[in-house]
Design a protein around this motif. Sequence first.
Motif, short mmCIF file in Angstrom:
data_model
loop_
_atom_site.label_atom_id
_atom_site.label_comp_id
_atom_site.label_asym_id
_atom_site.label_seq_id
_atom_site.Cartn_x
_atom_site.Cartn_y
_atom_site.Cartn_z
N LEU A 153 -15.34 -73.76 -96.27
CA LEU A 153 -15.76 -75.16 -96.18
C LEU A 153 -14.89 -75.90 -95.18
O LEU A 153 -15.40 -76.69 -94.37
CB LEU A 153 -15.68 -75.82 -97.55
CG LEU A 153 -16.13 -77.29 -97.62
CD1 LEU A 153 -17.57 -77.44 -97.17
CD2 LEU A 153 -15.96 -77.83 -99.04
N ASN A 154 -13.60 -75.66 -95.21
CA ASN A 154 -12.68 -76.27 -94.26
C ASN A 154 -12.95 -75.77 -92.84
O ASN A 154 -13.04 -76.56 -91.89
CB ASN A 154 -11.24 -75.95 -94.68
CG ASN A 154 -10.20 -76.48 -93.70
OD1 ASN A 154 -10.13 -76.05 -92.56
ND2 ASN A 154 -9.37 -77.39 -94.18
N LYS A 155 -13.09 -74.46 -92.69
CA LYS A 155 -13.30 -73.85 -91.38
C LYS A 155 -14.58 -74.37 -90.72
O LYS A 155 -14.60 -74.71 -89.54
CB LYS A 155 -13.38 -72.34 -91.54
CG LYS A 155 -13.41 -71.55 -90.25
CD LYS A 155 -12.04 -71.26 -89.74
CE LYS A 155 -12.07 -70.26 -88.60
NZ LYS A 155 -10.71 -69.99 -88.06
N ALA A 156 -15.64 -74.45 -91.50
CA ALA A 156 -16.92 -74.92 -90.96
C ALA A 156 -16.85 -76.39 -90.57
O ALA A 156 -17.35 -76.80 -89.51
CB ALA A 156 -18.02 -74.69 -91.97
N ALA A 157 -16.23 -77.20 -91.42
CA ALA A 157 -16.12 -78.63 -91.14
C ALA A 157 -15.32 -78.91 -89.89
O ALA A 157 -15.64 -79.84 -89.12
CB ALA A 157 -15.49 -79.35 -92.34
N ASN A 158 -14.28 -78.11 -89.66
CA ASN A 158 -13.43 -78.31 -88.50
C ASN A 158 -13.92 -77.57 -87.26
O ASN A 158 -13.25 -77.57 -86.23
CB ASN A 158 -11.99 -77.91 -88.83
CG ASN A 158 -11.31 -78.92 -89.72
OD1 ASN A 158 -10.98 -80.02 -89.31
ND2 ASN A 158 -11.13 -78.57 -90.99
N ASN A 159 -15.07 -76.92 -87.38
CA ASN A 159 -15.70 -76.27 -86.22
C ASN A 159 -17.11 -76.80 -86.02
O ASN A 159 -18.02 -76.07 -85.63
CB ASN A 159 -15.70 -74.75 -86.40
CG ASN A 159 -14.34 -74.14 -86.11
OD1 ASN A 159 -14.01 -73.82 -84.97
ND2 ASN A 159 -13.53 -73.98 -87.16
N ASN A 160 -17.27 -78.08 -86.31
CA ASN A 160 -18.45 -78.85 -85.92
C ASN A 160 -19.74 -78.48 -86.66
O ASN A 160 -20.83 -78.67 -86.10
CB ASN A 160 -18.68 -78.75 -84.40
CG ASN A 160 -17.51 -79.31 -83.62
OD1 ASN A 160 -16.96 -80.35 -83.97
ND2 ASN A 160 -17.10 -78.60 -82.58
N ASN A 161 -19.63 -77.99 -87.89
CA ASN A 161 -20.84 -77.91 -88.70
C ASN A 161 -20.98 -79.25 -89.40
O ASN A 161 -20.27 -79.55 -90.36
CB ASN A 161 -20.76 -76.77 -89.72
CG ASN A 161 -22.05 -76.62 -90.52
OD1 ASN A 161 -22.46 -77.51 -91.26
ND2 ASN A 161 -22.72 -75.49 -90.34
N LEU A 162 -21.88 -80.08 -88.91
CA LEU A 162 -21.99 -81.45 -89.40
C LEU A 162 -22.46 -81.51 -90.85
O LEU A 162 -22.06 -82.41 -91.60
CB LEU A 162 -22.95 -82.24 -88.51
CG LEU A 162 -22.54 -82.37 -87.03
CD1 LEU A 162 -23.57 -83.17 -86.26
CD2 LEU A 162 -21.16 -82.99 -86.91
N HIS A 163 -23.31 -80.56 -91.23
CA HIS A 163 -23.82 -80.54 -92.60
C HIS A 163 -22.67 -80.33 -93.59
O HIS A 163 -22.48 -81.12 -94.52
CB HIS A 163 -24.86 -79.42 -92.73
CG HIS A 163 -25.65 -79.47 -93.99
ND1 HIS A 163 -26.72 -78.64 -94.25
CD2 HIS A 163 -25.53 -80.26 -95.10
CE1 HIS A 163 -27.22 -78.92 -95.45
NE2 HIS A 163 -26.52 -79.89 -95.97
N LEU A 164 -21.88 -79.28 -93.38
CA LEU A 164 -20.76 -79.01 -94.27
C LEU A 164 -19.62 -80.00 -94.04
O LEU A 164 -18.84 -80.27 -94.96
CB LEU A 164 -20.25 -77.58 -94.07
CG LEU A 164 -21.23 -76.49 -94.51
CD1 LEU A 164 -20.62 -75.11 -94.27
CD2 LEU A 164 -21.61 -76.64 -95.97
N GLY A 165 -19.54 -80.56 -92.84
CA GLY A 165 -18.51 -81.55 -92.55
C GLY A 165 -18.63 -82.78 -93.43
O GLY A 165 -17.62 -83.33 -93.88
N ALA A 166 -19.85 -83.21 -93.69
CA ALA A 166 -20.07 -84.38 -94.55
C ALA A 166 -19.64 -84.08 -95.99
O ALA A 166 -19.04 -84.93 -96.66
CB ALA A 166 -21.54 -84.79 -94.51
N ILE A 167 -19.95 -82.88 -96.47
CA ILE A 167 -19.56 -82.50 -97.83
C ILE A 167 -18.05 -82.35 -97.92
O ILE A 167 -17.42 -82.72 -98.93
CB ILE A 167 -20.28 -81.20 -98.24
CG1 ILE A 167 -21.79 -81.40 -98.15
CG2 ILE A 167 -19.88 -80.77 -99.65
CD1 ILE A 167 -22.60 -80.12 -98.22
#
Length: 240
Positions: free
Chosen positions: A181-195
């Motif tokens: 979840l952290n890795k995705a959010a910090n690599n520009n996955n906007l969907h998981l970034g919001a969560i």
Amino acid sequence: QIINKFRIMLIEFTVSNFRSIKEPQTLSMLATSLKEHPDNVFQSPDPSIKLLKTAVIYGANASGKSNMIEAFQAFKNIVSKSNPEPDAEMALYDPFFFDTETKDKPASFEIEFFGKDNYRYNYKIVFNKVGVDYEALFYYPKGQKAKLFERKKDQKVNFGESLKGLKDSIAKQLLPNQVFLNKAANNNNLHLGAIYKDVRSIVVNLFDDEFLADDTSESLLRDKSGSLQNRLSKFISSLD
């Protein structure tokens, strides 16, 4: 005291094998059918779920109250901070140590909440000293549980059809001791970034013995360094 007034609406938080907590323990903000204190209940985005605005954990000394709150903070930190080095240990791994069967077993954190987008989410992470054993995120569109991603030890991350944005390339770079979840959010996955932002928005405050003194005003008068005043001020500010 838990205040259910953050970016998210907390439904339940469950922890196991952390500090003095051996078996799974759940803090639930679900309202019961009792009629007392109606002003402490509010309607969630799901018509079938009503939640408490506040809850209090109480019990005898050394019964684990503080560790339940510490578990909140540890959960927030493990999601917020991702290990950059392949061999770095999971710093927040702190298992129940007074049992030979649990001291080397994984710890588990699980949270269920309504996000800022009013969707209901369930996120779980299971980890040990060296890495993540299991991590999963589900949500409930139209009341039905659906997978966003699920990760099992030594297996590829499995994605649900609903997850949008970059994911496969991020999963290929994921280290065993990193949180997806952290890795995705910090690599520009906007969907998981919001969560991810929803989870990071959890505010954890702990009333210690000094806050719970019989006469807090007297404690403040003795507080020559201003330490108690500063902590009390920060606590009130965090509640807006």
